[in-house]
Scaffold this motif. Structure first.
Motif, mmCIF file in Angstrom:
data_model
loop_
_atom_site.group_PDB
_atom_site.id
_atom_site.type_symbol
_atom_site.label_atom_id
_atom_site.label_comp_id
_atom_site.label_asym_id
_atom_site.label_seq_id
_atom_site.Cartn_x
_atom_site.Cartn_y
_atom_site.Cartn_z
ATOM 1 N N SER A 686 3.767 19.053 11.035
ATOM 2 C CA SER A 686 2.869 19.320 12.160
ATOM 3 C C SER A 686 2.154 20.654 12.022
ATOM 4 O O SER A 686 1.201 20.923 12.764
ATOM 5 C CB SER A 686 3.647 19.285 13.472
ATOM 6 N N ASP A 687 2.597 21.502 11.091
ATOM 7 C CA ASP A 687 1.874 22.740 10.815
ATOM 8 C C ASP A 687 0.724 22.505 9.835
ATOM 9 O O ASP A 687 -0.071 23.418 9.584
ATOM 10 C CB ASP A 687 2.816 23.797 10.236
ATOM 11 N N LYS A 688 0.656 21.277 9.294
ATOM 12 C CA LYS A 688 -0.408 20.958 8.318
ATOM 13 C C LYS A 688 -1.249 19.774 8.780
ATOM 14 O O LYS A 688 -2.312 19.946 9.376
ATOM 15 C CB LYS A 688 0.218 20.715 6.940
ATOM 16 N N PHE A 693 -2.462 12.705 17.428
ATOM 17 C CA PHE A 693 -3.552 11.733 17.507
ATOM 18 C C PHE A 693 -3.837 11.065 16.161
ATOM 19 O O PHE A 693 -4.736 10.236 16.068
ATOM 20 C CB PHE A 693 -4.822 12.443 18.000
ATOM 21 N N GLY A 694 -3.078 11.416 15.146
ATOM 22 C CA GLY A 694 -3.296 10.911 13.803
ATOM 23 C C GLY A 694 -3.254 12.049 12.807
ATOM 24 O O GLY A 694 -3.069 13.219 13.172
ATOM 25 N N LEU A 695 -3.413 11.721 11.537
ATOM 26 C CA LEU A 695 -3.409 12.741 10.497
ATOM 27 C C LEU A 695 -4.736 13.475 10.487
ATOM 28 O O LEU A 695 -5.810 12.860 10.424
ATOM 29 C CB LEU A 695 -3.167 12.111 9.124
ATOM 30 N N ALA A 696 -4.686 14.808 10.550
ATOM 31 C CA ALA A 696 -5.906 15.612 10.459
ATOM 32 C C ALA A 696 -6.461 15.507 9.047
ATOM 33 O O ALA A 696 -5.731 15.281 8.074
ATOM 34 C CB ALA A 696 -5.605 17.067 10.807
ATOM 35 N N SER A 697 -7.759 15.701 8.914
ATOM 36 C CA SER A 697 -8.397 15.542 7.604
ATOM 37 C C SER A 697 -8.117 16.711 6.669
ATOM 38 O O SER A 697 -8.180 16.553 5.444
ATOM 39 C CB SER A 697 -9.906 15.350 7.767
ATOM 40 N N LEU A 749 7.910 8.784 10.356
ATOM 41 C CA LEU A 749 6.497 9.133 10.297
ATOM 42 C C LEU A 749 5.629 7.935 10.667
ATOM 43 O O LEU A 749 4.693 8.049 11.461
ATOM 44 C CB LEU A 749 6.139 9.635 8.895
ATOM 45 N N TYR A 750 5.945 6.796 10.086
ATOM 46 C CA TYR A 750 5.145 5.594 10.342
ATOM 47 C C TYR A 750 5.120 5.261 11.832
ATOM 48 O O TYR A 750 4.047 5.034 12.412
ATOM 49 C CB TYR A 750 5.709 4.411 9.548
ATOM 50 N N SER A 751 6.278 5.224 12.459
ATOM 51 C CA SER A 751 6.355 4.829 13.871
ATOM 52 C C SER A 751 5.584 5.789 14.765
ATOM 53 O O SER A 751 4.814 5.372 15.644
ATOM 54 C CB SER A 751 7.825 4.764 14.314
#
Length: 807
Positions: A686-688, A693-697, A749-751
């Protein structure tokens, strides 16, 4: 290519023969193609219109239809005349609630400025030859004085020698119901009827001229060049504007109660009748209104004979589409189902048919050592070409995008497998015979160009884009091959068409015939992509421990200091300064996808030599990803460049984010790779990258995070998130070789990732009514283009196709 509507009797015989023999023999290929042409012949294929209809693959003499509307009680009515979809219209809602391109659908438009709630039903006869549209309107605010003045326009292209469109009855002014008859070589004879069902015409105030009476239907016929039909709004504004000037010059003051009559179209120049028709109905919104437009081909025996028959078609069609959606996507939450169905409907409701020339600059030369913005200043018109394609956004991007289309098809194929292939095939047909190139944006004709800034209109054969079409094709082939021994794994499809919409998946013989036609062009395309984007590895060879495969190293041609537009991830950080010898991990990964797809096609076609060739290249790509691009210090995949001042020479350009994840997301890592754990860690951090809301780019710890345009430097993009979720299923659903700690972290992670994406996108849609281009990584709010039901529609697969959790 000319496509004639097929005789219904032939269709019935064909359907009967198929139903008798579908379990004992392979599908009739000719019959399947005829069904495809019929069922996809008509649709709202003018993607950039709020509602615009044309036939597919009719280029010389197409029938063109469009709808416009305004509230004519105000002087600024013409400024709020709706026609082409535009974000600046700021409608509270517009789009399809349910839609299937083979059947029809229901569209809702909430236009607060014009105080109207429009509902548009569009459905086709079972043989695909005939269609009807029902336009219903009611006020949003019933206390507000307003009208809805609707202007229908239609044109039979092709001139009057071989085609025509004329009014059937005498052209008497003011008849509420209008009938027209037309003729075109590709379609034969047809009739159009426009019939009122309910509503009050605006009759307040006295008409200022005998031909300006808003209490009656207005009709005007004239000649408009085929290539200018799309500017019907401008034509209408000009004609009405000239009429208003004439009125105001002879009258000092116009009573506002007469404004609706003033905005009525009239033939003040006595233009002779032509193939272009305006039909205007101005309703007083004191009462809801409703009317039908019905198109009947005279050769069809399934004509829509009345509005009551059309009502039955609407009822059947809505039920049919709902049943088909439920059969394909199993969504228990009723609100999530509504969200998903509307989102999918808007993706498919944006499917368009485009025809025209494109602008290509084949003169400008690319200097490998020049990284300034390249000006494509020698455009030439080429074509005409034709394209059947989804669009990312009807408002902002109503044209074909090569990079987007593969993601679109990953979604479409889950609902209609054969439709996805039909779209894909249209793109493949545009691959040039000699060079193998296809443009990254297909901007065909002036109508399409009108929505594109001039600097982006010209294409160049040196510039590529991620070959996502091959990603989709690879997935389709995998599905089809898996289905050969288990035709019922997805459940039986509803048997209401003579053919299913999964024939290519269920019938390997049919797929092989199609793949044989495509394969030679794909070979050319593969060679063009790999040759044009191949990088240099000589400088690196002496500084890596393992043997590099020199032919499997790539970079994007056409990047600049600030952008790498060919990659699709425009402002994602790259090496600074740029260097001719840099190599891009995502280019190599996309070549891996292309190669895997080519290998699968060769296997389907039993081309052993080609299969072995592509298998060897695929192996080299996978090995080079690790040899060249894996950085053991950062434990992720990175671009590389030259550092002349370092002993190693090779410098890793690591910006942890989507590009670091692509080898994983595209399933190019081996299932037993020890590197999987590091990418799971990166996605979970979560620091990266991990957000609610989803994975940041891009990693929150990267120096370029939230800098510049903040386009691919932070926001959450659904296409890459979908690939990562799908890859987590691929690697960890039944993987017994991974260490238990990584397996547990991957499943957690998936869930959480799946749930975060679904809950946030639903929240935004429930509040705003739209799906967005991307989502803010801090707030989850929609950002970028609004009503972006392109690859963001992959949320439907996330809700309805991906498992809720990994086991």
């Amino acid at each position: 290519m000319l496509i004639r509507l097929l005789n219904v009797a032939l269709s019935i015989l064909l359907a009967y023969a198929l139903q008798e023999g579908r379990n004992s023999q392979s599908v009739d290929i000719d019959g399947y193609e005829q069904f495809t042409n019929q069922s996809l012949f008509w649709a709202p294929y003018r993607s950039n219109c709020y509602f615009g209809i044309r036939p597919r693959y009719v280029n010389d003499h197409p029938f063109m239809f469009g709808l416009m509307w305004m509230d004519s009680t105000h002087l600024e009515a013409m400024n709020k005349l709706r026609h082409l979809v535009d974000q600046n219209d700021k409608l509270d809602k517009y789009g399809w609630e349910v839609y299937d391109p083979r059947i029809g659908g229901k569209q809702t438009i909430l236009d607060l400025d014009n105080n109207v709630n429009l509902t548009i039903y569009y459905f086709k006869s079972r043989d695909g030859a005939n269609w009807g549209a029902r336009i219903r309107g009611e006020p949003i605010d019933s206390q507000k004085l307003s009208t809805t003045s609707l202007v229908l326009y239609m044109n039979q292209n092709g001139g009057r020698e071989n085609s025509h469109l004329v009014r059937s009855e005498p052209d008497s002014y003011g008849s509420e119901n209008i009938k027209l008859r037309g003729l075109a070589p590709e379609m034969g004879e047809y009739d159009i009827s426009i019939n009122d069902l309910s509503g009050l015409y605006y009759s307040k105030g006295a008409p200022l001229h005998p031909d300006l009476d808003s209490s009656k239907t207005a009709h005007m016929s004239l000649t408009v060049p085929d290539d200018q039909v799309w500017i019907a709004r401008d034509i209408l504004q000009t004609l009405v504007g000239e009429s208003i000037q004439t009125i105001t010059s002879s009258s000092n003051k116009i009573d506002p109660v007469s404004f609706p009559s003033v905005f009525t179209i009239r033939n003040m120049h006595d233009f002779p009748p032509g193939n272009f028709h305006f039909i205007q109905k101005t309703f007083d919104l004191d009462k809801p209104f409703e009317f039908d437009i019905i198109f009947n081909n005279k050769a069809s025996k399934q004509q829509i004979k009345s509005s009551s028959e059309f009502s039955a078609m609407i009822e059947w069609g809505l039920n049919e589409i709902n049943n088909r959606f439920d059969n394909k996507f199993h969504i228990q939450h009723p609100e999530h189902k509504k969200f998903a169905q509307e989102t999918l409907s808007n993706l498919m409701g944006g499917i368009g048919y485009f025809y025209g020339t494109q602008l290509v600059d084949r003169t400008t030369e690319f200097d490998d050592e020049q990284f300034e913005k390249i000006e494509l200043s020698h455009p030439e018109e080429e074509g005409p070409l034709q394209l059947f394609s989804c669009v990312p956004s009807r408002a902002f991007f109503p044209r074909g995008f090569y990079w987007d289309e593969g993601f679109h098809l990953l979604q479409v194929m889950e609902y209609d497998f054969d439709l996805a292939f039909e779209i894909m095939q249209s793109w493949f047909e545009l691959i040039e015979e000699d060079s193998g190139w296809v443009a990254r944006e297909l901007i065909l004709g002036n109508e399409a160009r009108s929505k594109v800034p001039e600097e982006f209109r010209v294409q160049n054969p040196n510039i590529a884009n991620p070959p996502t079409l091959l990603l989709a094709f690879s997935e389709m082939l995998s599905r089809a091959l898996a289905e050969q021994d288990d035709h019922n794994s997805q459940g039986e499809e509803l048997n209401t068409f003579p053919f299913s919409t999964e024939e290519l998946e269920r019938q390997p013989d049919l797929l092989i015939v199609r793949a044989k036609k495509i394969f030679p062009k794909l070979l050319k395309h593969y060679d063009w992509f790999t040759n044009s984007q191949r990088g240099m590895v000589e400088e690196y060879v002496d500084y890596v421990d393992e043997k590099v495969h020199p032919m499997e190293a790539f970079r994007w041609i056409g990047r600049t200091f600030t952008h790498c537009l060919p990659s699709g991830m425009d402002d994602y950080p790259r090496a600074q300064p740029p260097d001719v010898a840099e190599l891009h991990v995502d280019t190599l990964a996309w070549v891996g996808v292309m190669t895997r797809s080519m290998r699968k096609i060769a296997a389907v076609l039993s081309l052993k030599e080609e299969e072995e060739k592509f298998a060897a290249i695929e192996k080299n790509v996978i090995e080079n990803l690790d040899i060249l691009h894996w950085n053991p210090d950062d434990n992720c995949y990175c671009d590389i460049t030259i550092d002349d001042e370092s002993e190693d020479v090779r410098e890793f350009v690591c910006h942890q984010g989507y590009i670091s994840l692509l080898p994983f997301a595209l399933k190019l890592m081996t299932p037993d790779s020890p590197k999987l754990k590091y990418l799971v860690d990166l996605m979970s951090d979560s620091d990266k990258l991990f957000t609610g809301f989803g994975l940041a780019s891009l990693s929150k710890q990267d120096e370029y995070f939230e800098t510049g345009e903040v386009y691919w430097r932070g926001p959450v993009w659904i296409n890459i998130n979908y690939l990562c979720l799908d890859a987590l299923v691929y690697y960890f659903q039944e993987n017994e070789c991974t260490d238990m700690e990584t397996l547990g972290k991957a499943r957690s992670l998936y869930s959480s990732l799946r749930e975060n994406i679904i809950s946030n996108m639903y929240r935004v849609w429930a509040h705003d009514g739209f799906v967005y281009e991307n989502y803010n990584h801090r707030t989850g709010n929609g950002t970028g283009v609004r009503h972006f039901t392109g690859w963001s529609a992959l949320v439907v697969n996330i809700i309805g196709r991906l498992p809720e959790q990994l086991y």
